[in-house]
Motif scaffolding. Structure first.
Motif, PDB file in Angstrom:
ATOM      1  N   GLN A  71      10.624  -8.989  -1.083  1.00  0.00           N
ATOM      2  CA  GLN A  71       9.408  -9.790  -1.049  1.00  0.00           C
ATOM      3  C   GLN A  71       8.587  -9.445   0.192  1.00  0.00           C
ATOM      4  O   GLN A  71       9.103  -9.347   1.295  1.00  0.00           O
ATOM      5  CB  GLN A  71       9.749 -11.277  -1.026  1.00  0.00           C
ATOM      6  CG  GLN A  71       8.525 -12.182  -1.006  1.00  0.00           C
ATOM      7  CD  GLN A  71       8.911 -13.648  -0.928  1.00  0.00           C
ATOM      8  OE1 GLN A  71      10.089 -13.988  -1.011  1.00  0.00           O
ATOM      9  NE2 GLN A  71       7.940 -14.509  -0.766  1.00  0.00           N
ATOM     10  N   GLY A  72       7.290  -9.223  -0.014  1.00  0.00           N
ATOM     11  CA  GLY A  72       6.399  -8.902   1.086  1.00  0.00           C
ATOM     12  C   GLY A  72       6.294  -7.430   1.405  1.00  0.00           C
ATOM     13  O   GLY A  72       5.491  -7.032   2.264  1.00  0.00           O
ATOM     14  N   ASP A  73       7.079  -6.581   0.721  1.00  0.00           N
ATOM     15  CA  ASP A  73       6.977  -5.140   0.947  1.00  0.00           C
ATOM     16  C   ASP A  73       5.649  -4.610   0.428  1.00  0.00           C
ATOM     17  O   ASP A  73       5.133  -5.067  -0.608  1.00  0.00           O
ATOM     18  CB  ASP A  73       8.116  -4.399   0.237  1.00  0.00           C
ATOM     19  CG  ASP A  73       9.386  -4.354   1.074  1.00  0.00           C
ATOM     20  OD1 ASP A  73       9.307  -4.677   2.271  1.00  0.00           O
ATOM     21  OD2 ASP A  73      10.445  -3.999   0.523  1.00  0.00           O
ATOM     22  N   ARG A  74       5.104  -3.642   1.124  1.00  0.00           N
ATOM     23  CA  ARG A  74       3.913  -2.916   0.675  1.00  0.00           C
ATOM     24  C   ARG A  74       4.367  -1.501   0.356  1.00  0.00           C
ATOM     25  O   ARG A  74       4.574  -0.695   1.254  1.00  0.00           O
ATOM     26  CB  ARG A  74       2.840  -2.916   1.765  1.00  0.00           C
ATOM     27  CG  ARG A  74       2.283  -4.306   2.060  1.00  0.00           C
ATOM     28  CD  ARG A  74       1.541  -4.334   3.373  1.00  0.00           C
ATOM     29  NE  ARG A  74       2.457  -4.242   4.511  1.00  0.00           N
ATOM     30  CZ  ARG A  74       2.080  -3.872   5.728  1.00  0.00           C
ATOM     31  NH1 ARG A  74       0.841  -3.514   5.967  1.00  0.00           N
ATOM     32  NH2 ARG A  74       2.967  -3.821   6.708  1.00  0.00           N
ATOM     33  N   VAL A  75       4.542  -1.234  -0.938  1.00  0.00           N
ATOM     34  CA  VAL A  75       5.188   0.005  -1.387  1.00  0.00           C
ATOM     35  C   VAL A  75       4.134   0.987  -1.887  1.00  0.00           C
ATOM     36  O   VAL A  75       3.375   0.683  -2.806  1.00  0.00           O
ATOM     37  CB  VAL A  75       6.200  -0.281  -2.506  1.00  0.00           C
ATOM     38  CG1 VAL A  75       6.873   1.010  -2.962  1.00  0.00           C
ATOM     39  CG2 VAL A  75       7.245  -1.294  -2.028  1.00  0.00           C
ATOM     40  N   GLY A  76       4.109   2.161  -1.276  1.00  0.00           N
ATOM     41  CA  GLY A  76       3.254   3.232  -1.754  1.00  0.00           C
ATOM     42  C   GLY A  76       4.052   4.190  -2.615  1.00  0.00           C
ATOM     43  O   GLY A  76       5.153   4.607  -2.247  1.00  0.00           O
ATOM     44  N   VAL A 230      -2.481   5.196   1.985  1.00  0.00           N
ATOM     45  CA  VAL A 230      -1.078   4.771   1.855  1.00  0.00           C
ATOM     46  C   VAL A 230      -0.477   4.479   3.226  1.00  0.00           C
ATOM     47  O   VAL A 230       0.228   3.479   3.411  1.00  0.00           O
ATOM     48  CB  VAL A 230      -0.254   5.839   1.107  1.00  0.00           C
ATOM     49  CG1 VAL A 230       1.213   5.430   1.029  1.00  0.00           C
ATOM     50  CG2 VAL A 230      -0.807   6.062  -0.293  1.00  0.00           C
ATOM     51  N   ARG A 231      -0.746   5.347   4.200  1.00  0.00           N
ATOM     52  CA  ARG A 231      -0.231   5.114   5.567  1.00  0.00           C
ATOM     53  C   ARG A 231      -0.753   3.806   6.133  1.00  0.00           C
ATOM     54  O   ARG A 231      -0.024   3.060   6.796  1.00  0.00           O
ATOM     55  CB  ARG A 231      -0.646   6.266   6.476  1.00  0.00           C
ATOM     56  CG  ARG A 231       0.088   7.579   6.270  1.00  0.00           C
ATOM     57  CD  ARG A 231      -0.370   8.599   7.293  1.00  0.00           C
ATOM     58  NE  ARG A 231       0.077   9.942   7.016  1.00  0.00           N
ATOM     59  CZ  ARG A 231       1.232  10.446   7.456  1.00  0.00           C
ATOM     60  NH1 ARG A 231       2.060   9.702   8.173  1.00  0.00           N
ATOM     61  NH2 ARG A 231       1.560  11.695   7.187  1.00  0.00           N
ATOM     62  N   CYS A 234       0.641   0.634   3.475  1.00  0.00           N
ATOM     63  CA  CYS A 234       2.041   0.442   3.075  1.00  0.00           C
ATOM     64  C   CYS A 234       3.007   0.581   4.249  1.00  0.00           C
ATOM     65  O   CYS A 234       2.708   1.245   5.241  1.00  0.00           O
ATOM     66  CB  CYS A 234       2.410   1.457   1.985  1.00  0.00           C
ATOM     67  SG  CYS A 234       1.333   1.362   0.534  1.00  0.00           S
ATOM     68  N   ASN A 235       4.166  -0.052   4.105  1.00  0.00           N
ATOM     69  CA  ASN A 235       5.230   0.116   5.091  1.00  0.00           C
ATOM     70  C   ASN A 235       6.430   0.864   4.519  1.00  0.00           C
ATOM     71  O   ASN A 235       7.302   1.306   5.243  1.00  0.00           O
ATOM     72  CB  ASN A 235       5.681  -1.252   5.628  1.00  0.00           C
ATOM     73  CG  ASN A 235       6.286  -2.133   4.546  1.00  0.00           C
ATOM     74  OD1 ASN A 235       5.964  -2.010   3.370  1.00  0.00           O
ATOM     75  ND2 ASN A 235       7.157  -3.033   4.942  1.00  0.00           N
ATOM     76  N   VAL A 236       6.464   1.015   3.175  1.00  0.00           N
ATOM     77  CA  VAL A 236       7.530   1.734   2.487  1.00  0.00           C
ATOM     78  C   VAL A 236       6.880   2.691   1.494  1.00  0.00           C
ATOM     79  O   VAL A 236       5.825   2.391   0.933  1.00  0.00           O
ATOM     80  CB  VAL A 236       8.475   0.765   1.745  1.00  0.00           C
ATOM     81  CG1 VAL A 236       9.553   1.518   0.985  1.00  0.00           C
ATOM     82  CG2 VAL A 236       9.110  -0.221   2.715  1.00  0.00           C
ATOM     83  N   ALA A 237       7.498   3.851   1.273  1.00  0.00           N
ATOM     84  CA  ALA A 237       6.964   4.806   0.303  1.00  0.00           C
ATOM     85  C   ALA A 237       8.079   5.349  -0.568  1.00  0.00           C
ATOM     86  O   ALA A 237       9.204   5.555  -0.106  1.00  0.00           O
ATOM     87  CB  ALA A 237       6.242   5.952   1.005  1.00  0.00           C
ATOM     88  N   TYR A 238       7.748   5.566  -1.858  1.00  0.00           N
ATOM     89  CA  TYR A 238       8.639   6.228  -2.801  1.00  0.00           C
ATOM     90  C   TYR A 238       7.956   7.508  -3.255  1.00  0.00           C
ATOM     91  O   TYR A 238       6.828   7.478  -3.738  1.00  0.00           O
ATOM     92  CB  TYR A 238       8.912   5.346  -4.036  1.00  0.00           C
ATOM     93  CG  TYR A 238       9.698   4.086  -3.761  1.00  0.00           C
ATOM     94  CD1 TYR A 238      10.347   3.887  -2.547  1.00  0.00           C
ATOM     95  CD2 TYR A 238       9.799   3.085  -4.718  1.00  0.00           C
ATOM     96  CE1 TYR A 238      11.067   2.740  -2.297  1.00  0.00           C
ATOM     97  CE2 TYR A 238      10.537   1.923  -4.476  1.00  0.00           C
ATOM     98  CZ  TYR A 238      11.151   1.761  -3.255  1.00  0.00           C
ATOM     99  OH  TYR A 238      11.867   0.619  -2.995  1.00  0.00           O
TER     100      TYR A 238
END
Length: 421
Positions: A71-76, A230-231, A234-238
Motif C-alpha cells: 500500500q502506498g507504493d508508486r510502481v513504474g 518514472v524516476r 515512482c519509488n519502485v520499478a518493474y
C-alpha cells in the motif's frame, strides 16, 4: 509496516495468433485462370476442399509473472514495446482474464488505459462523470461531493454539458484522468495516455499522482517510456522483457540497468567495425553526446569510417526516435546538404543539433543511422545505433517536458560538417 495490496502469483496470458499463407501479387489473367481450374476441379470431384487453414501460433504476452505491491507504493512498469506492460495492466484492471496464475487485490481499482475509457460518446461530460464514477463503484453522493473538483481539475468546465463525441482527444483524457484521480480508489492504474494532453496538464497529472501516493497513501501503477517521469513519480520499478519480469527494485537502480542494456545492445551492432567489400567502405563508430555551455545544450552525432578508394557523394542520414519508436527528427542528405564528396581514407561527419532542450523534452532518444550512395542504394543501416538521455528542463514548471508529443515530427535545426584525411 504497509500491508500487501496487490499479490500476483505465476501470472500468464496466452493469445492464439493466426497467420494466413501469403500469396504473391497476381494479374487479372492469373486470377481468371486460377478460378477456371478451381471450377473444373469441383466439377470433377465436388467433395475435395483444398482451402488451407491458417497457421496457428501460441503467443505468451505474459508468462510466470509474480510480485507483491505494498500500500502506498508508486510502481513504474518499464520495458520495450511488446514486453507485456499493457497486458499486465489490463489483467489487473479486470479488463481481460489471465490464462494462468492468481491475482489478489485489496481495494477499489481505477484504470486509465486508453483515452476516454468507459465514456459514452453520446453523453455529455457531466453525464459521463456520473457514469464513469458508477462503473468505478462510487455512490451518487460521493460523485456529487467530488464533482466540482473533477471539473475544475479537468479544465473543461466550459464544455461540461457538451457530448463527449465532440471533445478533442486531449479534452477526453483530461476528463478521464480527473474522474479516475478524484474518486478515491485505493489503486490507480495509468498507462501512457497522459502524452495526449498538453505540457501543463501532463505536469499537473504527475503532480496529482505524486500527491495521492505521498499524502493520501494510495497506490499507483504507472506505465511510461519516459524515464524522467518514472524516476520523478515512482519509488519502485518493474522491468518487463518478453512477458517476464527481468528486474525489480528501487526505481533508479532498475532504470539504470534498463538504460545500460539499451546502450550495450546499440553499441554491440558495430562490434569494432562494419565492412562493405563491394564499395571498399568501412563504418567504425557512431557517437552521440550532449555538450553544455552557459546558454544552451548541443546534441552532437558523429559518424566515423574509412574509404579504401575514392567515393563521391556518400550520403549519411540520421533519424532520431523516442525509446518507444516515435519519430521526432529525420535528417536526410538533401535536407542538411550532408553529402561527403570525394572521400578517401579516414572520414567523419558531425551533425549538431543546437539548443536541443528547446525542441525535445526529457527522456531517452535513439539514434538511427543510414549510409547510402545515390543510385546504388543503402550500404549500412543501423537501428538504435546509440542512445542519448535528455533531462527535462523542469518537470513541474514551464519547461518543454514531453514537448515533442504535441507536434509529433520536429524539424530540428541542424548543422553538418565533415572531414577526410
Amino acid at each position: 509496516m504497509y500491508e500487501t495490496i496487490i499479490q500476483v502469483e505465476k501470472l500468464g496470458k496466452k493469445y492464439i495468433i493466426g497467420h494466413q499463407k501469403q500469396e504473391s501479387y497476381a494479374t487479372l489473367r492469373d486470377q481468371m485462370e486460377k478460378g477456371a481450374k478451381s471450377l473444373a476441379q469441383k466439377v470433377i470431384n465436388p467433395f475435395i476442399n483444398k482451402k488451407s487453414d491458417p497457421i496457428r501460433e501460441e503467443y505468451w504476452a505474459l508468462k510466470d509473472v509474480s510480485f507483491e505491491i505494498k500500500q502506498g507504493d508508486r510502481v513504474g512498469v518499464i520495458g520495450h514495446n511488446g514486453a507485456g506492460k499493457s497486458t499486465l495492466l489490463k489483467i489487473l484492471s479486470r479488463i481481460t482474464e489471465p490464462t494462468t496464475g492468481r491475482i489478489k487485490i485489496s481495494g477499489r481499482v481505477a484504470s486509465l488505459l486508453e483515452v476516454g475509457t468507459g465514456f459514452h460518446q453520446e453523453l455529455t461530460g457531466r453525464e459521463n462523470i456520473f457514469l464513469n464514477g458508477a462503473i468505478l463503484g462510487m455512490s451518487k453522493a460521493e460523485i456529487k461531493r467530488k464533482f466540482d473538483e473533477i471539473v475544475a481539475f479537468s479544465e473543461v468546465d466550459k464544455y461540461i454539458d457538451t457530448p463527449v463525441k465532440k471533445y478533442s482527444s486531449g479534452m477526453r483524457v483530461r476528463l478521464a484522468f480527473a474522474v479516475a484521480a478524484h474518486l478515491e480508489p485505493e489503486i490507480l492504474i495509468v498507462d501512457e495516455v497522459l502524452a495526449v494532453g498538453d505540457i501543463a496538464f501532463q505536469n499537473k497529472c504527475l503532480g496529482k499522482m505524486e500527491n495521492i501516493t505521498e499524502n493520501e497513501g494510495r497506490t499507483v501503477l504507472f506505465v511510461s517510456h519516459q524515464m524522467a517521469a518514472v524516476r520523478k513519480l515512482c519509488n519502485v520499478a518493474y522491468w518487463l522483457e518478453r512477458g517476464k519480469i527481468r528486474e525489480t527494485g528501487a526505481v533508479d537502480d532498475v532504470i539504470d540497468s534498463y538504460e545500460n542494456q539499451m546502450i550495450s545492445r546499440a553499441s554491440s551492432q558495430l562490434n569494432g567495425k562494419i565492412v562493405n567489400q563491394e564499395y571498399g567502405l568501412e563504418l567504425h563508430s557512431i557517437d552521440a553526446f550532449i555538450e553544455d555551455d552557459e546558454t544552451t545544450s548541443t546534441l552532437k552525432v558523429e559518424v566515423k569510417g574509412y574509404a579504401q578508394k575514392q567515393i563521391s557523394r556518400l550520403a549519411v542520414a540520421v533519424r532520431i526516435t523516442t525509446s518507444d519508436g516515435v519519430l521526432v527528427s529525420n535528417i536526410w542528405p538533401r535536407m542538411a546538404n550532408s553529402f561527403l564528396d570525394n572521400i578517401q581514407g579516414d572520414w567523419n561527419c558531425v551533425f549538431k543539433y543546437q539548443d536541443i532542450t528547446r525542441y525535445l523534452g526529457g527522456g531517452d532518444y535513439l539514434i538511427n543511422i543510414m549510409v547510402s550512395l545515390p543510385g546504388r542504394g543503402v550500404i549500412f543501416k543501423l537501428e538504435d545505433a546509440a542512445i542519448i538521455n535528455i533531462p527535462p528542463v523542469d518537470i513541474y514548471g514551464s519547461g518543454n517536458y514531453f514537448s515533442w508529443r504535441q507536434n509529433g515530427f520536429v524539424p530540428l535545426p541542424v548543422q553538418f560538417s565533415y572531414s577526410c584525411k
